[in-house]
Design an enzyme around this catalytic site. Structure first.
Site, PDB file in Angstrom:
ATOM      1  N   ARG A  84     -16.401 -21.693  51.207  1.00 47.56           N
ATOM      2  CA  ARG A  84     -16.796 -21.866  52.612  1.00 47.56           C
ATOM      3  C   ARG A  84     -17.076 -23.325  52.887  1.00 47.56           C
ATOM      4  NH1 ARG A  84     -20.633 -24.536  54.482  1.00 47.56           N
ATOM      5  NH2 ARG A  84     -22.135 -23.453  53.172  1.00 47.56           N
ATOM      6  N   PHE A 123     -15.662 -35.748  54.860  1.00 48.81           N
ATOM      7  CA  PHE A 123     -16.592 -36.372  55.812  1.00 48.81           C
ATOM      8  C   PHE A 123     -17.582 -37.221  55.035  1.00 48.81           C
ATOM      9  CE2 PHE A 123     -20.398 -36.053  58.617  1.00 48.81           C
ATOM     10  CZ  PHE A 123     -19.839 -36.379  59.841  1.00 48.81           C
ATOM     11  N   GLY A 124     -17.669 -38.506  55.372  1.00 51.88           N
ATOM     12  CA  GLY A 124     -18.526 -39.423  54.637  1.00 51.88           C
ATOM     13  C   GLY A 124     -19.613 -40.048  55.490  1.00 51.88           C
ATOM     14  N   THR A 126     -23.488 -39.287  54.607  1.00 50.00           N
ATOM     15  CA  THR A 126     -24.694 -39.432  53.791  1.00 50.00           C
ATOM     16  C   THR A 126     -24.560 -40.557  52.763  1.00 50.00           C
ATOM     17  OG1 THR A 126     -25.175 -37.080  54.040  1.00 50.00           O
ATOM     18  CG2 THR A 126     -26.268 -38.220  52.227  1.00 50.00           C
ATOM     19  N   SER A 132     -31.064 -37.670  56.588  1.00 48.90           N
ATOM     20  CA  SER A 132     -31.453 -37.316  57.948  1.00 48.90           C
ATOM     21  C   SER A 132     -31.622 -38.561  58.819  1.00 48.90           C
ATOM     22  CB  SER A 132     -32.761 -36.513  57.931  1.00 48.90           C
ATOM     23  OG  SER A 132     -32.607 -35.308  57.203  1.00 48.90           O
ATOM     24  N   ARG A 268     -29.551   1.931  39.622  1.00 47.32           N
ATOM     25  CA  ARG A 268     -30.778   1.783  38.821  1.00 47.32           C
ATOM     26  C   ARG A 268     -31.808   2.856  39.214  1.00 47.32           C
ATOM     27  NH1 ARG A 268     -32.947  -0.375  34.125  1.00 47.32           N
ATOM     28  NH2 ARG A 268     -35.053  -1.195  34.483  1.00 47.32           N
ATOM     29  N   GLU A 363     -26.766 -30.876  56.218  1.00 48.98           N
ATOM     30  CA  GLU A 363     -26.436 -30.811  57.648  1.00 48.98           C
ATOM     31  C   GLU A 363     -27.664 -30.528  58.509  1.00 48.98           C
ATOM     32  OE1 GLU A 363     -22.766 -29.405  58.990  1.00 48.98           O
ATOM     33  OE2 GLU A 363     -21.824 -29.485  57.017  1.00 48.98           O
ATOM     34  N   GLY A 364     -28.742 -31.227  58.173  1.00 47.44           N
ATOM     35  CA  GLY A 364     -29.999 -31.070  58.888  1.00 47.44           C
ATOM     36  C   GLY A 364     -30.911 -30.140  58.133  1.00 47.44           C
TER      37      GLY A 364
END
Length: 402
Positions: A84, A123-124, A126, A132, A268, A363-364
């Site tokens: 994902r 995507f660069g 950070t 943040s 179980r 991402e936050g």
């Protein structure tokens, strides 16, 4: 309001679920243990036309709506967060940003091959000292003739060793603070570019994450995305798309926890009955179900705003925050339900727990989104109309904005 999936959406869901069950789930434990990113999965997703699922057909995509992208991400994360994440970065953070901000030449050169899955985007943003606090980034871009010379370092970059194209953010004018940040399309083959994977991660071990190094990389000025100084706006708009896919994936993580827990509850037995008969176990399952249903509604709400061509920063932030928190709680409860077995790799829930932590951070962070939502409620924050927006769905022919 119609909460039913369309026939096309249901078809996509079934295709991705079958793909996950046949080509990811049988091998994911081995890949996770070895820290191996199986790049052939990206090729198979391309074969299924899923690398540009919400990109208009004129730019090589499948032309489906934004909630279909959410369905793809949910089903992929039901298998593992790593895949994902790959789609989130390639489609959400990179390709959708090119669709929104790129000029026609950039779309022809970069977006079309990415949407077809012939090339992979990343995507660069950070950096070691800028997460943040985006304005603290240190990467610079100095114009020299027909080129920008980029110097700096990026970290925690997904697909660092596998992507062909990167959206890189750098200061063109440090004195302007965040208004001096610009965005660039950087190719892996450009001289002075290198990457290195990060080992020893807690989770998402089957994913490729690492660092980018930019040592006097000459980037043609035509690879400037948007205008000089628009980089911060472009990054924030990109994060709206990335956060949307992360939230959708978190729904898949909850679903995986629920499916494995229900299965184990029927297998179980303790004190002469299935553990699913015990009310405190039922309480954990009920929390998972509630978290799944509420998160999915928040995601589809944000997706519908995207379909309408409306800004959705507030709604996407809420979906990302809540869905990732619910996924983390669901994974924790899934381990608890499995007891000691949940603490071993004999069952996949220990992997779910390890994987569920990262989305609460990237991402936050949870804390960033909490503050954002409070500021919206208090009236301290509002979203202005951007100079460029994603095209509304269904897509007419997308025309270049002047």
């Amino acid at each position: 309001m119609n909460f039913e999936l369309t026939e096309e959406q249901e078809m996509v869901r079934k295709v991705v679920r079958k793909f996950v069950d046949q080509e990811i789930n049988p091998y994911i434990q081995e890949w996770d243990e070895k820290g191996h990113f199986e790049s052939s999965i990206m090729n198979r997703l391309a074969d299924l036309d899923l690398m540009g699922v919400c990109i208009p057909e004129q730019y090589g995509g499948s032309g489906m709506d934004y909630n279909t992208l959410a369905i793809v991400c949910e089903e992929l994360e039901r298998g593992d967060t790593a895949f994902r994440t790959a789609v989130s970065v390639h489609t959400g953070l990179n390709s959708m940003t090119l669709l929104q901000w790129g000029n026609e030449a950039q779309k022809q050169k970069y977006l079309i091959p990415q949407a077809k899955g012939e090339k992979v985007g990343a995507f660069g943003l950070t950096e070691p000292n800028a997460g943040s606090d985006v304005a603290s980034l240190q990467t610079t871009a100095i114009q020299e003739g027909d080129y920008y010379i980029l110097n700096g370092q990026k970290t925690w970059i997904s697909l660092c060793d596998h992507a062909d194209h990167f959206l890189v953010f750098a200061y063109t004018d440090k004195s302007q603070k965040h208004k001096g940040i610009s965005a660039f399309i950087v190719e892996r083959t450009m001289e002075g570019f290198s990457s290195q994977a990060i080992k020893g991660k807690l989770g998402i071990r089957a994913g490729n994450t690492g660092e980018l190094f930019l040592d006097h990389v000459k980037v043609p000025k035509e690879n400037l995305l948007g205008e000089e100084g628009e980089g911060f706006k472009i990054a924030m708009a990109a994060l709206d798309n990335g956060r949307f896919t992360v939230a959708a994936g978190a729904c898949g993580q909850i679903l995986a926890c629920l499916e494995e827990s229900v299965k184990y509850c029927h297998e179980r037995k303790t004190f002469g009955k299935e553990i699913g008969k015990h009310q405190l176990v039922q309480q954990m399952l009920a929390k998972m179900e509630a978290g799944y249903q509420m998160s999915r509604l928040l995601v589809f709400r944000a997706g519908e705003l995207k379909n309408q061509g409306r800004r959705n920063t507030r709604e996407t932030s809420l979906a990302k925050w809540q869905a990732c928190d619910y996924a983390n709680e669901a994974a924790n409860d899934a381990v608890q339900i499995h007891g000691a077995y949940g603490y071993s790799h004999e069952y996949p829930v220990e992997r779910f727990l390890r994987n569920s932590k990262a989305p609460v951070i990237y991402e936050g962070t949870r804390e960033i989104h909490t503050v954002m939502q409070a500021e919206y409620v208090l009236g301290y924050r509002s979203d202005k109309t951007l100079s460029r927006s994603l095209p509304a769905w269904p897509y007419d022919e997308v025309k270049e904005e002047v």
